[in-house]
Scaffold this motif. Structure first.
Motif, short mmCIF file in Angstrom:
data_model
loop_
_atom_site.label_atom_id
_atom_site.label_comp_id
_atom_site.label_asym_id
_atom_site.label_seq_id
_atom_site.Cartn_x
_atom_site.Cartn_y
_atom_site.Cartn_z
N CYS A 12 0.84 -1.20 0.00
CA CYS A 12 0.00 0.00 0.00
C CYS A 12 0.87 1.25 0.00
O CYS A 12 2.10 1.16 0.12
CB CYS A 12 -0.92 0.00 1.22
SG CYS A 12 -0.04 0.13 2.80
N ALA A 13 0.24 2.39 -0.12
CA ALA A 13 0.97 3.66 -0.15
C ALA A 13 1.75 3.89 1.13
O ALA A 13 2.88 4.41 1.10
CB ALA A 13 0.01 4.81 -0.41
N SER A 14 1.21 3.51 2.27
CA SER A 14 1.91 3.68 3.54
C SER A 14 3.16 2.80 3.60
O SER A 14 4.18 3.22 4.13
CB SER A 14 1.00 3.35 4.72
OG SER A 14 -0.03 4.30 4.82
N CYS A 15 3.06 1.61 3.05
CA CYS A 15 4.22 0.71 3.01
C CYS A 15 5.30 1.29 2.11
O CYS A 15 6.49 1.26 2.45
CB CYS A 15 3.82 -0.67 2.49
SG CYS A 15 2.67 -1.56 3.55
N LYS A 17 5.76 4.40 1.43
CA LYS A 17 6.33 5.54 2.15
C LYS A 17 7.34 5.06 3.20
O LYS A 17 8.41 5.67 3.37
CB LYS A 17 5.22 6.35 2.82
CG LYS A 17 5.70 7.59 3.51
CD LYS A 17 4.55 8.39 4.09
CE LYS A 17 5.06 9.62 4.80
NZ LYS A 17 3.98 10.40 5.40
N ALA A 18 7.03 3.96 3.87
CA ALA A 18 7.92 3.43 4.91
C ALA A 18 9.25 2.93 4.35
O ALA A 18 10.29 3.06 5.00
CB ALA A 18 7.22 2.31 5.68
#
Length: 71
Positions: A12-15, A17-18
């Motif tokens: 996902c986008a959060s992953c 970003k991480a």
């Protein structure tokens, strides 16, 4: 330049970003992208030099599963 493909759990986008800061810190990385629509969440990395081990270590340090796809 060498292109490597990896199976990951970056989904996902959060992953993304991480993991971004970990991959962007690698001098040898020319570009990278993750296909989150793929069932295997394929990470494609283009390296100026060196081997895939630096990518594997960076992704693992970011807290994600990563496995190089041979070939």
């Amino acid at each position: 330049m060498n292109t490597y493909r990896f199976k990951t759990n970056i989904n996902c986008a959060s992953c993304i970003k991480a993991v971004t800061s970990f991959l962007n810190e690698i001098d040898e990385v020319d570009s990278w992208r993750v296909d989150t629509d793929s069932p295997d969440k394929i990470l494609v990395v283009v390296l100026d030099e060196g081997g895939p081990e630096v990518v594997v270590n960076a992704v693992k340090n970011a807290g994600f599963f990563v496995d190089i796809i041979p070939g």
